[in-house]
Design a protein around this motif. Structure first.
Motif, PDB file in Angstrom:
ATOM      1  N   SER A  64      29.308  35.660   7.787  1.00 28.79           N
ATOM      2  CA  SER A  64      29.312  36.819   8.676  1.00 28.79           C
ATOM      3  C   SER A  64      29.550  36.333  10.098  1.00 28.79           C
ATOM      4  O   SER A  64      28.943  35.338  10.527  1.00 28.79           O
ATOM      5  CB  SER A  64      27.981  37.568   8.591  1.00 28.79           C
ATOM      6  N   ASP A  65      30.407  37.009  10.827  1.00 31.81           N
ATOM      7  CA  ASP A  65      30.668  36.549  12.193  1.00 31.81           C
ATOM      8  C   ASP A  65      29.517  36.890  13.145  1.00 31.81           C
ATOM      9  O   ASP A  65      29.548  36.536  14.315  1.00 31.81           O
ATOM     10  CB  ASP A  65      31.990  37.107  12.722  1.00 31.81           C
ATOM     11  N   GLN A  66      28.485  37.542  12.605  1.00 30.63           N
ATOM     12  CA  GLN A  66      27.303  37.765  13.444  1.00 30.63           C
ATOM     13  C   GLN A  66      26.517  36.475  13.677  1.00 30.63           C
ATOM     14  O   GLN A  66      25.616  36.424  14.523  1.00 30.63           O
ATOM     15  CB  GLN A  66      26.387  38.823  12.817  1.00 30.63           C
ATOM     16  N   ASP A  67      26.843  35.404  12.856  1.00 34.88           N
ATOM     17  CA  ASP A  67      26.115  34.148  13.049  1.00 34.88           C
ATOM     18  C   ASP A  67      26.516  33.428  14.348  1.00 34.88           C
ATOM     19  O   ASP A  67      25.961  32.386  14.678  1.00 34.88           O
ATOM     20  CB  ASP A  67      26.297  33.220  11.840  1.00 34.88           C
ATOM     21  N   LYS A  68      27.479  34.004  15.085  1.00 37.78           N
ATOM     22  CA  LYS A  68      27.867  33.406  16.370  1.00 37.78           C
ATOM     23  C   LYS A  68      26.759  33.542  17.401  1.00 37.78           C
ATOM     24  O   LYS A  68      26.584  32.681  18.264  1.00 37.78           O
ATOM     25  CB  LYS A  68      29.150  34.073  16.882  1.00 37.78           C
ATOM     26  N   ASP A  69      26.008  34.637  17.305  1.00 37.22           N
ATOM     27  CA  ASP A  69      24.957  34.836  18.301  1.00 37.22           C
ATOM     28  C   ASP A  69      23.623  35.220  17.679  1.00 37.22           C
ATOM     29  O   ASP A  69      22.664  35.504  18.392  1.00 37.22           O
ATOM     30  CB  ASP A  69      25.381  35.920  19.309  1.00 37.22           C
ATOM     31  N   LYS A  70      23.550  35.215  16.320  1.00 36.48           N
ATOM     32  CA  LYS A  70      22.301  35.552  15.649  1.00 36.48           C
ATOM     33  C   LYS A  70      22.086  34.599  14.481  1.00 36.48           C
ATOM     34  O   LYS A  70      23.042  34.042  13.934  1.00 36.48           O
ATOM     35  CB  LYS A  70      22.324  36.997  15.130  1.00 36.48           C
ATOM     36  N   LYS A  71      20.866  34.435  14.059  1.00 34.95           N
ATOM     37  CA  LYS A  71      20.533  33.621  12.911  1.00 34.95           C
ATOM     38  C   LYS A  71      20.779  34.452  11.639  1.00 34.95           C
ATOM     39  O   LYS A  71      20.155  35.489  11.434  1.00 34.95           O
ATOM     40  CB  LYS A  71      19.073  33.177  12.983  1.00 34.95           C
ATOM     41  N   VAL A  72      21.707  33.974  10.800  1.00 34.95           N
ATOM     42  CA  VAL A  72      22.060  34.678   9.555  1.00 34.95           C
ATOM     43  C   VAL A  72      21.774  33.754   8.382  1.00 34.95           C
ATOM     44  O   VAL A  72      22.112  32.565   8.411  1.00 34.95           O
ATOM     45  CB  VAL A  72      23.550  35.097   9.547  1.00 34.95           C
ATOM     46  N   GLU A  73      21.145  34.303   7.334  1.00 34.43           N
ATOM     47  CA  GLU A  73      20.901  33.547   6.112  1.00 34.43           C
ATOM     48  C   GLU A  73      21.665  34.196   4.957  1.00 34.43           C
ATOM     49  O   GLU A  73      21.797  35.421   4.896  1.00 34.43           O
ATOM     50  CB  GLU A  73      19.399  33.502   5.791  1.00 34.43           C
ATOM     51  N   TYR A  74      22.168  33.335   4.038  1.00 30.79           N
ATOM     52  CA  TYR A  74      23.045  33.794   2.957  1.00 30.79           C
ATOM     53  C   TYR A  74      22.353  33.632   1.604  1.00 30.79           C
ATOM     54  O   TYR A  74      21.639  32.646   1.354  1.00 30.79           O
ATOM     55  CB  TYR A  74      24.353  33.013   2.966  1.00 30.79           C
ATOM     56  N   TYR A  75      22.602  34.613   0.695  1.00 29.83           N
ATOM     57  CA  TYR A  75      21.988  34.611  -0.620  1.00 29.83           C
ATOM     58  C   TYR A  75      23.029  35.044  -1.662  1.00 29.83           C
ATOM     59  O   TYR A  75      24.031  35.699  -1.350  1.00 29.83           O
ATOM     60  CB  TYR A  75      20.786  35.571  -0.675  1.00 29.83           C
TER      61      TYR A  75
END
Length: 328
Positions: A64-75
């Motif tokens: 997700s390109d939201q991981d550029k400015d936020k912490k994103v976890e994948y499942y």
């Protein structure tokens, strides 16, 4: 006149402003849609069975390109991830890299329908869930096999008479060269003077080869059929199966009498007694209409003193005296 001109100017300004706002909103929607397509939606993965991919850093990835400015976890969810077979596919929660932990077998699972999930640290979904299909590509790793086939054919059938359909099985992918079977006859019992049957290489249809089938000579044949996949090409895997064929009887034999002459005697003043039993011989199948003999007294019974009937168990003619016979 000046008032009218002022109103026209205001109307024009309102119209231009509305068009600018509409264009700006459309551009924002377009950017949003483009962002989702560019960063999240993935093409299906295709992996060959019996191949070791466990050393690869990833076989697919989600991001997700939201991981550029936020912490994103994948499942990952679905069969092969958090459902049986468990943990065949695992995802790095930080990078979104999807790895495989074992060798695939298409005959067990031809595909896996997984779902990729991206969540923010708060637990909120960063994007809509995305489907990830892993298709397992087929290898020719299964040999043809057969169940027992049983059939029958009438004796004296003409050459080319259809006998039965032979069908081999192959667990490789249907309608591919890996499962395309070519058929042939390996052996025949009894061997006789040669093969009595032939099989179509492509269709597996079994036909009479020679018009000399004779039940009285051989009433049963056992064939061994071979199936070769890859359409019979060199290197194709092979398997064999058994075919049992029973030869059916026709009335092609004339009955004969066991003896050429018979003699007998009876006491006088008696009736309804058996004078003798006359054995008939017929090579057609016993205890069938083709075998059962009908007896008639051709001459010598002008006084109707005798009758004859057939014993259906022994195929004998039972000659009886049915009227009193007195000595002269």
């Amino acid at each position: 006149m000046a008032t009218l001109f002022s109103q026209e100017v205001r109307l024009l300004l309102v119209t231009v402003l509305f068009l600018m706002i509409s264009a700006d909103a459309k551009e924002k929607r377009t950017k949003t849609l483009r962002r989702i397509r560019r960063e999240w939606i993935l093409p299906p993965a295709k992996l060959m069975e019996n191949t070791n991919y466990t050393h690869l850093e990833f076989i697919a990835k989600i991001r997700s390109d939201q991981d550029k400015d936020k912490k994103v976890e994948y499942y990952l969810t679905g069969a092969g991830a958090n459902e049986p077979p468990y943990n065949l596919f695992v995802v790095d929660h930080n990078t979104g890299f999807i790895r495989i932990t074992d060798v695939l077998d298409r005959e067990k699972y031809p595909s896996y329908n997984l779902t990729g999930i991206a969540r923010l640290k708060s637990g909120e979904e960063a994007e809509a869930n995305i489907p990830l299909t892993v298709t397992v590509l087929d290898q020719n790793d299964n040999a043809p096999y057969f169940i027992l086939h049983k059939g029958n054919v009438t004796e004296e059938s003409k050459k080319g008479t259809f006998v039965m359909q032979i069908e081999g099985k192959d667990d490789d992918q249907a309608e591919t060269i890996n499962s395309e079977i070519a058929y042939s006859i390996v052996s025949q019992e009894p061997a006789g003077k040669g093969h009595m049957f032939t099989i179509d290489k492509k269709t597996g249809k079994l036909y009479v080869k020679e018009p000399t089938l004779d039940r009285e000579t051989h009433d049963f044949y056992k064939l061994v059929i071979k199936g070769t996949d890859m359409g019979g090409a060199p290197g194709g895997k092979t398997g064999t199966g058994t075919v049992e064929i029973r030869v059916l009887d026709i009335n092609d034999n004339i009955p004969t009498l066991e003896e050429s002459e018979y003699s007998g005697s009876v006491d006088e003043n008696v009736a309804d007694v058996v004078v003798m039993r006359i054995k008939a011989l017929d090579r057609d199948r016993p205890h069938t209409d083709n075998w059962l003999t009908v007896f008639k007294i051709a001459k010598g019974n002008e006084g109707n003193l005798f009758s004859i009937e057939t014993d259906k168990e022994t195929n004998e003619g039972i000659l009886k005296l049915i009227k009193l016979c007195q000595s002269s």
